[in-house]
Write an enzyme that holds these catalytic residues in place. Structure first.
Site, PDB file in Angstrom:
ATOM      1  N   GLU A  52       0.884  -1.396  -0.065  1.00 32.34           N
ATOM      2  CA  GLU A  52       0.004   0.471  -0.254  1.00 32.34           C
ATOM      3  C   GLU A  52       1.256   1.178  -0.269  1.00 32.34           C
ATOM      4  O   GLU A  52       2.040   1.454   1.139  1.00 32.34           O
ATOM      5  CB  GLU A  52      -0.308  -0.092   0.914  1.00 32.34           C
ATOM      6  CG  GLU A  52      -1.873   1.221   1.050  1.00 32.34           C
ATOM      7  CD  GLU A  52      -2.786   1.057   2.499  1.00 32.34           C
ATOM      8  OE1 GLU A  52      -2.699   0.200   2.684  1.00 32.34           O
ATOM      9  OE2 GLU A  52      -3.143   2.608   2.043  1.00 32.34           O
ATOM     10  N   GLU A  77       5.721   5.550   3.909  1.00 32.65           N
ATOM     11  CA  GLU A  77       5.121   6.571   3.653  1.00 32.65           C
ATOM     12  C   GLU A  77       5.884   7.469   4.247  1.00 32.65           C
ATOM     13  O   GLU A  77       7.403   6.932   4.168  1.00 32.65           O
ATOM     14  CB  GLU A  77       3.887   6.818   5.311  1.00 32.65           C
ATOM     15  CG  GLU A  77       2.374   6.844   5.874  1.00 32.65           C
ATOM     16  CD  GLU A  77       2.089   7.996   4.758  1.00 32.65           C
ATOM     17  OE1 GLU A  77       3.125   9.101   4.347  1.00 32.65           O
ATOM     18  OE2 GLU A  77       1.013   8.084   3.901  1.00 32.65           O
ATOM     19  N   ASP A 126      -2.034  12.023  -3.603  1.00 32.58           N
ATOM     20  CA  ASP A 126      -1.559  13.600  -3.586  1.00 32.58           C
ATOM     21  C   ASP A 126      -1.967  13.583  -4.947  1.00 32.58           C
ATOM     22  O   ASP A 126      -1.355  13.529  -6.196  1.00 32.58           O
ATOM     23  CB  ASP A 126      -0.175  14.077  -3.281  1.00 32.58           C
ATOM     24  CG  ASP A 126      -0.483  13.444  -1.403  1.00 32.58           C
ATOM     25  OD1 ASP A 126      -0.854  13.843  -0.900  1.00 32.58           O
ATOM     26  OD2 ASP A 126       0.609  13.872  -0.917  1.00 32.58           O
ATOM     27  N   ASP A 162     -10.696  10.843  -5.288  1.00 37.13           N
ATOM     28  CA  ASP A 162     -11.498  12.151  -5.206  1.00 37.13           C
ATOM     29  C   ASP A 162     -11.531  13.081  -6.682  1.00 37.13           C
ATOM     30  O   ASP A 162     -12.270  14.005  -6.976  1.00 37.13           O
ATOM     31  CB  ASP A 162     -12.113  12.637  -4.287  1.00 37.13           C
ATOM     32  CG  ASP A 162     -10.705  13.755  -4.169  1.00 37.13           C
ATOM     33  OD1 ASP A 162      -9.483  12.999  -3.661  1.00 37.13           O
ATOM     34  OD2 ASP A 162     -10.660  14.806  -4.000  1.00 37.13           O
ATOM     35  N   THR A 200     -11.481   4.725   3.287  1.00 39.26           N
ATOM     36  CA  THR A 200     -10.405   5.371   3.624  1.00 39.26           C
ATOM     37  C   THR A 200     -10.461   6.756   4.792  1.00 39.26           C
ATOM     38  O   THR A 200     -11.429   7.066   4.453  1.00 39.26           O
ATOM     39  CB  THR A 200      -9.370   5.354   3.299  1.00 39.26           C
ATOM     40  OG1 THR A 200      -9.494   6.760   2.319  1.00 39.26           O
ATOM     41  CG2 THR A 200      -9.176   4.285   1.843  1.00 39.26           C
ATOM     42  N   PHE A 202      -9.564   9.496   4.420  1.00 40.39           N
ATOM     43  CA  PHE A 202      -9.850  10.706   3.050  1.00 40.39           C
ATOM     44  C   PHE A 202     -10.957  10.457   2.330  1.00 40.39           C
ATOM     45  O   PHE A 202     -11.805  11.072   2.284  1.00 40.39           O
ATOM     46  CB  PHE A 202      -8.479  10.532   2.294  1.00 40.39           C
ATOM     47  CG  PHE A 202      -7.904  11.326   2.828  1.00 40.39           C
ATOM     48  CD1 PHE A 202      -6.269  11.848   3.489  1.00 40.39           C
ATOM     49  CD2 PHE A 202      -7.505  12.535   1.722  1.00 40.39           C
ATOM     50  CE1 PHE A 202      -5.309  11.795   4.656  1.00 40.39           C
ATOM     51  CE2 PHE A 202      -6.038  13.545   2.520  1.00 40.39           C
ATOM     52  CZ  PHE A 202      -5.618  13.302   3.081  1.00 40.39           C
ATOM     53  N   GLU A 203     -11.592   8.823   2.164  1.00 39.37           N
ATOM     54  CA  GLU A 203     -12.897   8.557   1.637  1.00 39.37           C
ATOM     55  C   GLU A 203     -13.422   8.764   2.419  1.00 39.37           C
ATOM     56  O   GLU A 203     -14.665   9.710   1.738  1.00 39.37           O
ATOM     57  CB  GLU A 203     -12.976   6.841   1.380  1.00 39.37           C
ATOM     58  CG  GLU A 203     -13.518   6.145   0.122  1.00 39.37           C
ATOM     59  CD  GLU A 203     -13.506   5.251   0.393  1.00 39.37           C
ATOM     60  OE1 GLU A 203     -12.203   4.734   0.028  1.00 39.37           O
ATOM     61  OE2 GLU A 203     -14.561   4.744  -0.865  1.00 39.37           O
TER      62      GLU A 203
END
Ligand SMILES: C[S@@+](CC[C@H](N)C(=O)[O-])C[C@H]1O[C@@H](n2cnc3c(N)ncnc32)[C@H](O)[C@@H]1O
Length: 224
Positions: A52, A77, A126, A162, A200, A202-203
């Protein structure tokens, strides 16, 4: 491992916390020594390797590791805080099958050998919305070709965003690679994939604003 911190007056508290997680967090340098060795050297298991990229606070990362105990999961990350949050969450779920890497992903062939990975997960990367920033987007041909190389035949890359412009951009980049588009939705939560989808962090933010979520998956078919 973190000798470069010696003598510094202010140290980000998450850098200190990273040290508590020892081998659960790998430096970029260490991870780049591991192509072809993840199963033996890190997981001591022949389980399939899933990756991921950009785990954020690790809601999905920890959920996925717990739901798939027979998968070895590597998260990437670039921020100390989210890196530590991700591994802390997985550890609190008692997941022995998850590791985090502190480092940016540009090309996956720096970290993995050909055919070493079964699945790649990229959720809400991003978007770099301005024209002059688009060169920073992850989902571009060179990265996708590296993903294709490290995936096993039949392997999958899953992408959610998104950002409609990034979605179209990424799809267009994918058409310039040997990947096959196998799933596609311009409104994931109204699609046949909604039921199996995990939201998630952000989702959830975008769903609260009633924004659609864009989704596709790419497959590396046998013989491709
Ligand atoms: C918008 S957030 C999405 C987080 C999470 N996937 C979610 O859906 O809630 C993007 C994350 O990717 C990380 N990131 C950005 N570029 C990266 C890169 N090249 N390699 C690894 N992580 C990256 C950022 O630090 C950030 O936490």
């Amino acid at each position: 491992m973190y000798s470069y911190l010696e003598g510094r007056k202010f140290i980000n508290p998450y850098i200190r916390r990273m040290q508590d997680y020892g081998d659960w967090i790998l430096t970029e340098e260490r991870a780049k020594q591991l192509p072809g060795q993840w199963a033996n050297d890190i997981f001591a298991s022949k389980n399939s390797l899933h990756v991921e990229i950009g785990t954020g606070n690790g809601f999905h990362f920890a959920h996925y590791a717990q739901k798939n105990p027979h998968v070895s999961l590597v998260g990437f990350e670039i921020k100390f805080k989210t890196l530590v949050q991700s591994i802390a969450r997985a550890r609190s779920h008692n997941c022995a099958n998850a590791r985090m890497v502190l480092g940016p992903v540009k090309s996956l062939t720096e970290y993995f050998a050909p055919n070493e990975v079964e699945k790649i997960i990229i959720h809400f990367p991003d978007p770099w919305p301005k024209l002059r920033q688009q060169k920073n987007r992850l989902m571009q041909v060179p990265f996708l070709l590296s993903a294709f190389e490290v995936l096993q035949p039949g392997g999958v890359l899953e992408f959610k965003t998104d950002h409609y412009d990034y979605f179209c951009f990424a799809r267009s980049q994918a058409t310039k690679t040997p990947f096959t588009l196998t799933s596609y939705s311009e409104d994931l939560h109204q699609s046949l994939w909604a039921k199996e989808n995990f939201k998630t962090q952000f989702e959830s933010l975008f769903l609260r604003k009633h924004q659609p979520i864009f989704y596709f998956s790419l497959s590396k078919y046998e013989g491709a």
